[in-house]
Design a protein around this motif. Structure first.
Motif: not given
Length: 597
Positions: A60-86
């Protein structure tokens, strides 16, 4: 019992609401730590952000920041989605089919959510006018599954367009029998008392909720110790263990009551984004996470999957860099203009260095926040079980089980044709909310059991709730296999671990939940533990906190970009005058006018 051999959040509140209503980083650089951090290429607006964690909050943070012109890199240890993922069940695919779908726990996106649905509408999905949001479907009914020969309490979820026309006369008979059996066991004075407690909470002012009800356990608020078994199981234990994954004796009345209030109004169609019970019409990654990742990449977001955040470093009055390990285990340092910590609290607080904590005492208070286990297991069936068309809550199960049978809610998929080896036709996804109480099969807690014993015990508890009134709804012969969340490890040993614990809400928790902005000018917090209006560890809370973090970042940056909208829970205008009256009484040291004690 068949098993996958492989090493799982939650039906949050549909059951609790029914009980209440029934009673009443592009451009970021990474380098070895020994080297001096190098500046990354500038974004269109010249600012770079490192988002630490790729769950709902981080995305969500990446989404909102990217829409506002920021360069964003997401660091994730396992898989995107966290507890929400399948996830896929390893080795389960045959004949060109997809692997069997599994998950940390079934997704539940009720109508009280507004921030998360807004994000979902902004994620494109082929053929959908409203993006991923159009992948939400509403189960038409739910059930309290009782054990010990009592009829189950099955009923429709009130909402326009829902129909119970498919109920057979026998199902109607059983539903009525279940409600009457419970009502007959629940003395009239207990029903009246609980309704009174609901009224007390609904008319309590915010000060009373924060200063009194936040410090009052739900068990005490509802006077459960004096009441019947039925009252305790449904209105005390059932609500708290399945809404907030904590014990009624500990759960904050403010948290339980706030969510219960929101669901009651949702059932009444007030302030709702949609029906009170909604799920996705595909496995979560297919319906939501994968399209989200694709959309974020199209906005320029970069992802570092398999990178582990080790330490957020502090120097010169701000975060100076973040120590990470790449997938090969090499320690590196990443730098950016701003940093958003979007890790779950039990992981985030381990990364906060001593100097960082000293710069903002609020971070130290997060050590007092408590987490507990709520973890899922999936059972794959060779024949669809004749269960309720929606969620079921095994009210009497020692491990506080909730479940949903999924294939009928995935109309775009032919389950046996699309998944597994072709013989599994459905997935019964179950959440285990209680891991520290002995079960019925082995007399051990879930943490004391091996993985295979957990599966056998859960299956036995399901059958005890579903096969106890003359029908065999679950049959051993129809069980294909099972899959337990791989985030759980060491079961049956003295030190079991869970990589995906859930924030719980015992009394006094609110004072220790941090805000999204910190005293460190380039460091912000996002996650379901951050203080937001919903006051519960949910995907909605994670989403709302990310929006709040981005707004704080924009303020610190002096950005002219529009701020994120952060919606709050619905407040009934008719009750505001009663709350104002209660504020006067509270400040005079008087009880709520409806509080009979």
């Amino acid at each position: 019992m068949a098993g996958t051999g492989s090493s799982r959040r939650t039906f949050i509140a549909g059951t609790g609401a029914a009980a209440l209503s029934a009673q009443a980083l592009t451009g970021l650089t990474a380098q070895p730590a020994a080297a001096a951090p190098a500046a990354a290429p500038a974004a269109p607006n010249g600012r770079r952000v490192a988002v630490l964690g790729g769950g709902v909050a981080g995305l969500t943070a990446a989404h909102e920041l990217a829409e506002r012109g920021y360069a964003v890199t997401v660091y994730e240890r396992r898989a995107l989605g966290g507890k929400a993922r399948s996830m896929d069940v390893p080795g389960s695919a045959r004949g060109g089919r997809r692997p069997l779908p599994a998950e940390h726990g079934f997704r539940f996106i009720p109508g009280i959510y507004h921030n998360l649905p807004d994000t979902m509408r902004r994620i494109p999905f082929a053929g959908n006018a409203n993006g991923v949001w159009d992948n939400l479907v509403a189960p038409p009914e739910m059930m309290f599954a009782r054990a010990g020969g009592r009829e189950d309490l099955r009923g429709p979820i009130p909402w326009p367009g829902h129909s119970s026309a498919d109920l057979t006369p026998d199902e109607v008979r059983r539903a009525l029998s279940g409600f009457l059996q419970t009502l007959l066991r629940l003395p009239p004075h207990e029903t009246a008392y609980f309704v009174n407690r609901v009224l007390v909470f609904l008319t309590s002012c915010d000060e009373r909720r924060t200063e009194v009800w936040e410090h009052t356990p739900w068990w005490e608020f509802t006077r459960a110790a004096r009441m019947s078994y039925e009252y305790q199981r449904i209105l005390a234990v059932g609500v708290t263990r399945n809404i907030v994954a904590t014990k009624a004796e500990e759960a904050s009345t403010r948290t339980v009551g706030t969510l219960g209030e929101a669901f009651v109004f949702n059932l009444l169609g007030r302030g709702a984004d949609g029906p009170p019970d909604r799920i996705l019409d595909l496995p979560t990654n297919e319906a939501w996470i994968d399209p989200w990742e694709a959309h974020l990449r199209s906005l320029g977001v970069e992802f570092r999957i398999g990178w582990t955040v080790r330490e957020v470093r502090y120097g010169g009055g701000r975060v100076s860099g973040v120590a990470v390990e790449d997938p090969g285990g090499v320690r590196q340092t990443v730098t950016a203009d701003h940093y958003v910590s979007a890790l779950p609290v039990e992981h985030a607080r381990r990364t906060w260095s001593a100097p960082l904590r000293a710069a903002d005492p609020m971070l130290g208070r997060c050590d007092r926040l408590r987490t507990d286990w709520m973890t899922g297991i999936q059972f794959y069936l060779t024949e669809r079980a004749p269960l309720v068309h929606g969620h079921l809550n095994c009210v009497d199960s020692p491990w506080s089980l909730t479940a949903i049978q999924q294939a009928e809610h995935w109309p775009a998929r032919d389950f046996p044709a699309d998944y597994g080896d072709g013989t599994a036709v459905d997935c019964l996804s179950v959440d285990i909310s209680e891991w520290d109480r002995p079960g019925v099969l082995y007399g051990k807690t879930a943490k004391q059991c091996t993985r295979d014993e957990v599966a056998r015990e859960v299956w036995a508890q399901l059958k005890a709730s579903l096969n106890d009134t003359g029908r065999t709804l679950l049959s051993d012969a129809k069980l294909h296999s099972w899959f337990l969340d791989p985030g759980v490890d060491g079961l049956g040993t003295p030190n079991p671990t869970n990589q995906d614990e859930l924030l719980i809400h015992p009394v006094g928790t609110l004072a220790n939940r941090p805000s999204a902005d910190t005293r460190i000018p380039n460091f912000f917090l996002s996650g379901d533990y951050v203080a937001v209006d919903i006051d519960l560890a949910t995907m909605e809370g994670a989403n709302a906190s990310a929006r709040a973090a981005v707004n704080s970042l924009l303020d610190r940056d002096g950005s002219a970009a529009p701020r994120c909208t952060v919606r709050t829970l619905y407040r009934a205008p008719e009750l505001e005058s009663a709350k104002r009256h209660d504020l006067w009484r509270h400040r005079l040291g008087l009880r709520n006018v409806f509080d009979v004690g």
